[in-house]
Motif scaffolding. Structure first.
Motif, mmCIF file in Angstrom:
data_model
loop_
_atom_site.group_PDB
_atom_site.id
_atom_site.type_symbol
_atom_site.label_atom_id
_atom_site.label_comp_id
_atom_site.label_asym_id
_atom_site.label_seq_id
_atom_site.Cartn_x
_atom_site.Cartn_y
_atom_site.Cartn_z
ATOM 1 N N ALA A 272 31.380 28.727 37.211
ATOM 2 C CA ALA A 272 32.162 29.553 37.925
ATOM 3 C C ALA A 272 32.009 30.623 37.532
ATOM 4 O O ALA A 272 32.413 31.682 38.103
ATOM 5 N N HIS A 273 33.257 30.805 36.108
ATOM 6 C CA HIS A 273 33.600 31.993 36.416
ATOM 7 C C HIS A 273 32.606 33.495 35.373
ATOM 8 O O HIS A 273 32.950 34.071 36.008
ATOM 9 N N SER A 274 31.555 32.600 35.033
ATOM 10 C CA SER A 274 30.592 33.231 35.038
ATOM 11 C C SER A 274 29.861 34.313 36.847
ATOM 12 O O SER A 274 29.647 35.381 36.929
ATOM 13 N N PHE A 275 29.701 33.909 37.517
ATOM 14 C CA PHE A 275 29.829 33.834 38.859
ATOM 15 C C PHE A 275 30.377 34.760 38.851
ATOM 16 O O PHE A 275 30.232 36.165 39.906
ATOM 17 N N HIS A 276 32.023 34.579 39.495
ATOM 18 C CA HIS A 276 33.410 35.411 39.728
ATOM 19 C C HIS A 276 32.890 36.519 38.580
ATOM 20 O O HIS A 276 32.673 37.569 39.852
ATOM 21 N N SER A 277 32.677 36.485 37.798
ATOM 22 C CA SER A 277 32.680 37.907 36.978
ATOM 23 C C SER A 277 31.441 39.033 37.180
ATOM 24 O O SER A 277 30.927 39.795 37.322
ATOM 25 N N GLU A 278 29.942 38.136 37.544
ATOM 26 C CA GLU A 278 29.167 38.715 37.755
ATOM 27 C C GLU A 278 28.947 38.972 38.838
ATOM 28 O O GLU A 278 28.617 40.499 39.855
ATOM 29 N N ALA A 279 30.296 38.866 40.159
ATOM 30 C CA ALA A 279 30.620 39.198 41.348
ATOM 31 C C ALA A 279 31.351 40.492 41.669
ATOM 32 O O ALA A 279 31.695 41.103 42.275
ATOM 33 N N GLY A 280 31.870 41.332 40.083
ATOM 34 C CA GLY A 280 32.487 42.120 40.121
ATOM 35 C C GLY A 280 34.668 40.839 40.160
ATOM 36 O O GLY A 280 35.000 42.703 39.812
ATOM 37 N N GLN A 299 40.375 42.480 41.783
ATOM 38 C CA GLN A 299 39.134 43.108 42.167
ATOM 39 C C GLN A 299 39.653 44.655 42.559
ATOM 40 O O GLN A 299 40.345 44.658 43.660
ATOM 41 N N ALA A 300 39.393 45.383 42.111
ATOM 42 C CA ALA A 300 39.445 46.566 43.169
ATOM 43 C C ALA A 300 39.507 47.130 44.010
ATOM 44 O O ALA A 300 38.118 46.620 43.980
ATOM 45 N N TYR A 301 39.817 47.319 44.868
ATOM 46 C CA TYR A 301 38.905 48.773 46.294
ATOM 47 C C TYR A 301 39.866 49.601 47.169
ATOM 48 O O TYR A 301 40.627 49.687 46.899
ATOM 49 N N SER A 302 39.027 50.422 47.896
ATOM 50 C CA SER A 302 39.612 51.233 48.107
ATOM 51 C C SER A 302 40.066 51.634 49.284
ATOM 52 O O SER A 302 40.215 50.194 50.220
ATOM 53 N N GLU A 303 40.851 52.416 49.499
ATOM 54 C CA GLU A 303 41.822 52.498 51.079
ATOM 55 C C GLU A 303 41.186 52.052 52.474
ATOM 56 O O GLU A 303 40.244 53.007 52.803
ATOM 57 N N GLY A 304 41.084 51.290 53.420
ATOM 58 C CA GLY A 304 40.431 51.548 54.579
ATOM 59 C C GLY A 304 38.920 50.357 54.043
ATOM 60 O O GLY A 304 38.331 49.808 54.848
ATOM 61 N N ALA A 305 38.463 50.180 52.943
ATOM 62 C CA ALA A 305 38.070 48.904 52.804
ATOM 63 C C ALA A 305 38.213 47.409 52.617
ATOM 64 O O ALA A 305 39.565 47.600 52.588
#
Length: 394
Positions: A272-280, A299-305
């Protein structure tokens, strides 16, 4: 055809060695004809086996589905009983390209380990309570006033004492065996990706930094996720979580948007940890306990996303919250009951009758500490249940 029935206790704690043992029996000309997992009994018929390789699986649904990929690779069900199934393959182990999934087996072992740890917690607290209650009596009591009354009922006391010793020894063996089995099953998965451990590789800090002590965040993980996200929006970036998971180190930086997610997995799950890492997702902390593992992801994300989420399924989140609540309730409720019985039956009446300052030092200590411990544990149970109901109503 003759039959051979063999009793193999604790076989489920040594799955791989049990599989090799069945393979050796097949090479000797014995085919597995009957499997009784609850009785730990394997029955073999003296005839040539059509299988060279064996695998044992555990499925709580009792369905034991066999994917087409495994069927194409030569796997088939040899014998199944309840939640257990034994699969066979006519090819040599080196020629087999697929393997039976062990996730349910590891979950089962994790639950057994939890039950044994709860049992040992009861034993430790029981002994501690007896010592704290009886030691002052022995220290202040005249030895001549203690008499032992002969009774035929003593035999039951001795029997229960022996039973408790046997159960305790079985528990110690089980925990050791399960820990080794967990390591073997983990190695079997041949994890291809090494995950980053921020707690072992701290980030080099250059600017202003601060540390925050956060105790008991695992009782309200949803609130702690929001607190971490607010720290990021305030310009404090989480750089390290010290071992133990209670001391958090932040560095002053530009304001950023991060989505934090805290997972309670019950047991270590590297897949599961490998799966989460691959998902960013970036893992910033994972607890050391393999049977009750917590991990923190971001996980970082941008304003408005759209704010990213590891799991957005309400039913899955509700079940995860219930697991957290059940475990902490089972851990703390018996302690509260034991402490409460001793406090309200013995300590409080003595304090009211004699006066608090007339008690001995250890009696005053117990009278003060017991209600404090009960209050802390009871508060933690309430926080866990409040977390569950918040998730349930979302």
């Amino acid at each position: 055809m003759s039959e051979k029935s063999i009793w193999k206790p604790f076989w489920s704690f040594h799955i791989q060695s049990t599989e090799r043992w069945i393979e050796e029996m097949a090479k000797k000309g014995y085919t597995l004809s009957r499997f009784q997992p609850k009785l730990s009994r394997f029955t073999f018929t003296e005839e040539a086996s059509s299988h060279e390789t064996f695998a044992i699986s555990f499925d709580r649904s009792r369905q034991h589905p066999l994917p087409k990929a495994l069927e194409a690779d030569g796997w088939e069900v040899v014998n199944k009983q309840g939640k257990w199934a034994i699969y066979g393959n006519g090819k040599q182990k080196e020629e087999v390209k697929t393997s039976i999934v062990r996730d349910n087996l590891e979950s089962r072992n994790s639950r057994i380990a939890i039950l044994w740890w709860i049992y040992f917690l009861y034993i430790i607290f029981s002994i501690s309570l007896q010592v704290t209650l009886l030691l002052p009596l022995y220290l202040h009591m005249d030895p001549d006033t203690v008499t032992r009354v002969e009774s035929p009922m003593w035999i039951f006391t001795y029997i229960m004492f022996i039973v408790q010793i046997v159960v305790t020894l079985i528990g110690i063996y089980s925990l050791i065996a399960l820990k080794k089995e967990s390591r073997r099953l983990s190695e079997e998965r041949n994890q291809s990706q090494t995950l980053f451990h921020s707690e072992e590789k701290p980030i080099v800090l250059l600017g202003k930094r601060r540390k925050k002590l956060k105790l008991g965040w695992n009782y309200s993980p949803d609130k702690f996720e929001k607190w971490l996200e607010e720290q990021e929006r305030s310009g404090w970036h989480l750089t390290q979580v010290k071992k133990g998971g209670v001391l958090f180190q932040f560095q002053k930086s530009d304001t950023k948007l991060y989505s934090y997610c805290i997972l309670f997995e019950g047991r270590a799950d590297s897949n599961a940890h490998s799966f989460h890492s691959e998902a960013g997702w970036e893992r910033v902390y994972v607890s050391g306990a393999s049977w009750q593992q917590w991990s923190i992801w971001r996980q970082a994300y941008s304003e408005g996303a759209e704010k990213p989420k590891i799991n957005d399924d309400p039913e899955t989140k509700r079940k995860a919250a219930m697991r957290v609540t059940k475990i902490h309730t089972l851990m703390f409720a018996p302690i509260i009951l034991i402490f409460g019985f001793n406090f309200f039956s013995f300590m409080l009446p003595d304090a009211l009758e004699q006066g608090y300052f007339s008690l001995s030092g250890i009696e005053r200590f117990n009278t003060t500490v017991y209600p404090l411990v009960m209050f802390i544990f009871f508060t933690n149970i309430l926080r866990a249940w409040a977390y569950y109901f918040r998730v349930r109503t979302q």
